[in-house]
Design a protein around this motif. Structure first.
Motif, PDB file in Angstrom:
ATOM      1  N   ARG A 225      14.169  -8.928  -0.855  1.00 34.28           N
ATOM      2  CA  ARG A 225      13.229  -7.857  -1.216  1.00 34.28           C
ATOM      3  C   ARG A 225      11.782  -8.332  -1.121  1.00 34.28           C
ATOM      4  O   ARG A 225      10.890  -7.594  -0.723  1.00 34.28           O
ATOM      5  CB  ARG A 225      13.545  -7.341  -2.619  1.00 34.28           C
ATOM      6  N   GLU A 226      11.557  -9.625  -1.481  1.00 37.60           N
ATOM      7  CA  GLU A 226      10.206 -10.170  -1.401  1.00 37.60           C
ATOM      8  C   GLU A 226       9.741 -10.228   0.054  1.00 37.60           C
ATOM      9  O   GLU A 226       8.602  -9.869   0.384  1.00 37.60           O
ATOM     10  CB  GLU A 226      10.173 -11.560  -2.037  1.00 37.60           C
ATOM     11  N   LEU A 227      10.635 -10.671   0.945  1.00 40.18           N
ATOM     12  CA  LEU A 227      10.281 -10.748   2.364  1.00 40.18           C
ATOM     13  C   LEU A 227      10.021  -9.360   2.956  1.00 40.18           C
ATOM     14  O   LEU A 227       9.106  -9.161   3.748  1.00 40.18           O
ATOM     15  CB  LEU A 227      11.386 -11.454   3.136  1.00 40.18           C
ATOM     16  N   ILE A 228      10.841  -8.405   2.552  1.00 37.08           N
ATOM     17  CA  ILE A 228      10.647  -7.042   3.046  1.00 37.08           C
ATOM     18  C   ILE A 228       9.306  -6.479   2.569  1.00 37.08           C
ATOM     19  O   ILE A 228       8.590  -5.790   3.296  1.00 37.08           O
ATOM     20  CB  ILE A 228      11.815  -6.146   2.593  1.00 37.08           C
ATOM     21  N   GLY A 229       8.931  -6.827   1.326  1.00 36.52           N
ATOM     22  CA  GLY A 229       7.637  -6.375   0.814  1.00 36.52           C
ATOM     23  C   GLY A 229       6.475  -6.947   1.605  1.00 36.52           C
ATOM     24  O   GLY A 229       5.512  -6.244   1.918  1.00 36.52           O
ATOM     25  N   TRP A 230       6.609  -8.255   1.951  1.00 35.07           N
ATOM     26  CA  TRP A 230       5.540  -8.868   2.755  1.00 35.07           C
ATOM     27  C   TRP A 230       5.463  -8.211   4.139  1.00 35.07           C
ATOM     28  O   TRP A 230       4.374  -7.978   4.662  1.00 35.07           O
ATOM     29  CB  TRP A 230       5.823 -10.365   2.918  1.00 35.07           C
ATOM     30  N   ALA A 231       6.617  -7.932   4.716  1.00 33.41           N
ATOM     31  CA  ALA A 231       6.622  -7.294   6.041  1.00 33.41           C
ATOM     32  C   ALA A 231       5.975  -5.904   5.988  1.00 33.41           C
ATOM     33  O   ALA A 231       5.276  -5.482   6.913  1.00 33.41           O
ATOM     34  CB  ALA A 231       8.053  -7.180   6.564  1.00 33.41           C
ATOM     35  N   GLY A 232       6.203  -5.201   4.873  1.00 34.95           N
ATOM     36  CA  GLY A 232       5.610  -3.873   4.737  1.00 34.95           C
ATOM     37  C   GLY A 232       4.100  -3.908   4.673  1.00 34.95           C
ATOM     38  O   GLY A 232       3.413  -2.965   5.102  1.00 34.95           O
ATOM     39  N   LEU A 233       3.553  -5.010   4.135  1.00 38.22           N
ATOM     40  CA  LEU A 233       2.088  -5.135   4.040  1.00 38.22           C
ATOM     41  C   LEU A 233       1.436  -5.223   5.417  1.00 38.22           C
ATOM     42  O   LEU A 233       0.266  -4.890   5.569  1.00 38.22           O
ATOM     43  CB  LEU A 233       1.720  -6.365   3.211  1.00 38.22           C
ATOM     44  N   LEU A 234       2.208  -5.715   6.414  1.00 38.90           N
ATOM     45  CA  LEU A 234       1.632  -5.846   7.755  1.00 38.90           C
ATOM     46  C   LEU A 234       1.255  -4.488   8.342  1.00 38.90           C
ATOM     47  O   LEU A 234       0.295  -4.386   9.108  1.00 38.90           O
ATOM     48  CB  LEU A 234       2.633  -6.553   8.679  1.00 38.90           C
ATOM     49  N   SER A 235       2.010  -3.439   8.030  1.00 38.30           N
ATOM     50  CA  SER A 235       1.746  -2.117   8.609  1.00 38.30           C
ATOM     51  C   SER A 235       1.133  -1.139   7.608  1.00 38.30           C
ATOM     52  O   SER A 235       0.962   0.039   7.927  1.00 38.30           O
ATOM     53  CB  SER A 235       3.052  -1.516   9.146  1.00 38.30           C
ATOM     54  N   ALA A 236       0.828  -1.621   6.400  1.00 38.63           N
ATOM     55  CA  ALA A 236       0.238  -0.723   5.402  1.00 38.63           C
ATOM     56  C   ALA A 236      -1.205  -0.398   5.792  1.00 38.63           C
ATOM     57  O   ALA A 236      -1.976  -1.292   6.151  1.00 38.63           O
ATOM     58  CB  ALA A 236       0.274  -1.370   4.027  1.00 38.63           C
ATOM     59  N   PRO A 237      -1.597   0.872   5.752  1.00 36.95           N
ATOM     60  CA  PRO A 237      -2.981   1.233   6.107  1.00 36.95           C
ATOM     61  C   PRO A 237      -3.962   0.727   5.058  1.00 36.95           C
ATOM     62  O   PRO A 237      -3.646   0.640   3.870  1.00 36.95           O
ATOM     63  CB  PRO A 237      -2.953   2.762   6.138  1.00 36.95           C
ATOM     64  N   ALA A 238      -5.147   0.390   5.527  1.00 33.03           N
ATOM     65  CA  ALA A 238      -6.179  -0.051   4.601  1.00 33.03           C
ATOM     66  C   ALA A 238      -6.660   1.127   3.759  1.00 33.03           C
ATOM     67  O   ALA A 238      -6.604   2.285   4.198  1.00 33.03           O
ATOM     68  CB  ALA A 238      -7.351  -0.656   5.376  1.00 33.03           C
ATOM     69  N   ARG A 239      -7.129   0.826   2.567  1.00 28.48           N
ATOM     70  CA  ARG A 239      -7.629   1.876   1.698  1.00 28.48           C
ATOM     71  C   ARG A 239      -8.918   2.445   2.301  1.00 28.48           C
ATOM     72  O   ARG A 239      -9.849   1.698   2.621  1.00 28.48           O
ATOM     73  CB  ARG A 239      -7.892   1.320   0.300  1.00 28.48           C
ATOM     74  N   ALA A 240      -8.948   3.739   2.476  1.00 30.93           N
ATOM     75  CA  ALA A 240     -10.111   4.378   3.101  1.00 30.93           C
ATOM     76  C   ALA A 240     -10.555   5.573   2.278  1.00 30.93           C
ATOM     77  O   ALA A 240      -9.731   6.328   1.753  1.00 30.93           O
ATOM     78  CB  ALA A 240      -9.763   4.835   4.520  1.00 30.93           C
ATOM     79  N   THR A 241     -11.838   5.715   2.162  1.00 31.82           N
ATOM     80  CA  THR A 241     -12.409   6.866   1.461  1.00 31.82           C
ATOM     81  C   THR A 241     -12.863   7.882   2.505  1.00 31.82           C
ATOM     82  O   THR A 241     -13.687   7.554   3.371  1.00 31.82           O
ATOM     83  CB  THR A 241     -13.611   6.437   0.602  1.00 31.82           C
ATOM     84  N   PRO A 242     -12.340   9.105   2.493  1.00 32.28           N
ATOM     85  CA  PRO A 242     -12.733  10.102   3.497  1.00 32.28           C
ATOM     86  C   PRO A 242     -14.234  10.353   3.469  1.00 32.28           C
ATOM     87  O   PRO A 242     -14.851  10.437   2.406  1.00 32.28           O
ATOM     88  CB  PRO A 242     -11.949  11.351   3.079  1.00 32.28           C
ATOM     89  N   ALA A 243     -14.811  10.435   4.655  1.00 33.81           N
ATOM     90  CA  ALA A 243     -16.241  10.715   4.751  1.00 33.81           C
ATOM     91  C   ALA A 243     -16.507  12.172   4.404  1.00 33.81           C
ATOM     92  O   ALA A 243     -15.713  13.066   4.726  1.00 33.81           O
ATOM     93  CB  ALA A 243     -16.739  10.423   6.165  1.00 33.81           C
ATOM     94  N   SER A 244     -17.582  12.398   3.723  1.00 36.97           N
ATOM     95  CA  SER A 244     -17.945  13.773   3.380  1.00 36.97           C
ATOM     96  C   SER A 244     -18.484  14.503   4.601  1.00 36.97           C
ATOM     97  O   SER A 244     -18.936  13.885   5.567  1.00 36.97           O
ATOM     98  CB  SER A 244     -18.990  13.771   2.264  1.00 36.97           C
TER      99      SER A 244
END
Length: 253
Positions: free
Chosen positions: A26-45
């Motif tokens: 489960r730990e390895l799968i979590g690390w693998a998921g971080l590779l494709s996780a989108p960066a936190r973005a704030t929508p532009a007004s």
């Protein structure tokens, strides 16, 4: 569904060893998921530019007024930020080129015969088209696809002209007009227009016509102000002292 081998492996493995292996997995799968996780973005007004009064354009064409209604930011980018899209390199002729070509052909025809139609009107129009199509000799697709459709347009255009010419005294094309309009906050703006075709009837009436290679705007679009080109051209014609009876109509080519 776990395979039979996986189920047998689980059955013969001590429970604590199996649980430890699952935890590491489960730990390895979590690390693998971080590779494709989108960066936190704030929508532009949404942009809300408020340019200073001295930056406001002092001159607009009637087509730019339509852009102002439909997409004000596009006009802001072009007139104030001075942003224009660069032309494509080695770009093939497109719809705008075809529209300009057809406009030029019918304009020259009207300029050549402003009062009466020639005896062989279709042949004269084809001759003008043949000459102007030579500008696209290096693009064989233009001749292959645009020329047959142009020949169809010739018959429709000549028939349209023959029905109208008896009641016309004269035809003018690409007529420039302009007028100064006062603004509510003070100052004014110069509005310019160029009519594709102006017809003067034998009764002294004026008709303003705009040729469209696509679908013309609907009456509802004109009424709501989303297609003000002909309405504004009629107003400019009145300001130039033309007869007060003005009819404006888009014509689909």
């Amino acid at each position: 569904i776990p395979s039979r081998f996986w189920q047998r492996l689980k059955a013969v493995t001590p429970a604590d060893a199996w649980q430890a292996a699952e935890a590491r997995g489960r730990e390895l799968i979590g690390w693998a998921g971080l590779l494709s996780a989108p960066a936190r973005a704030t929508p532009a007004s949404r942009p809300k530019p408020v340019p200073a009064p001295h930056l406001h354009p002092k001159r607009l064409s009637v087509t730019e007024v339509e852009t102002l209604y439909r997409d004000p930011y596009a006009l802001f980018a072009r007139k104030i930020l001075k942003l224009d899209a660069l032309p494509e390199m080695a770009e093939d002729p497109g719809a705008s080129d075809r529209g300009s070509l057809l406009h030029d052909i019918v304009a020259e025809f009207a300029q050549t015969y402003p009062e009466q139609m020639p005896a062989a009107a279709a042949a004269s129009l084809i001759e003008i088209g043949e000459r102007m199509f030579r500008a696209f000799d290096e693009t064989p697709e233009v001749r292959a696809f645009w020329w047959p459709r142009f020949l169809m347009i010739v018959q429709n255009f000549v028939g349209w002209e023959e029905r109208r010419r008896p009641e016309l005294a004269r035809v003018a094309v690409e007529h420039d007009t302009q007028g100064e309009f006062a603004l509510p906050g003070g100052g004014g703006i110069l509005l310019t227009g160029r009519a594709d075709r102006i017809e003067v009837t034998r009764e002294g009436k004026l008709r303003i016509i705009d040729f469209k290679t696509g679908a013309p705007p609907s009456d509802e679009q004109v009424r709501l102000g989303f297609a003000p080109q002909l309405t504004l051209e009629a107003e400019l014609a009145l300001r130039h002292g033309f007869p007060p009876t003005v009819r404006a109509a888009p014509v689909e080519a």
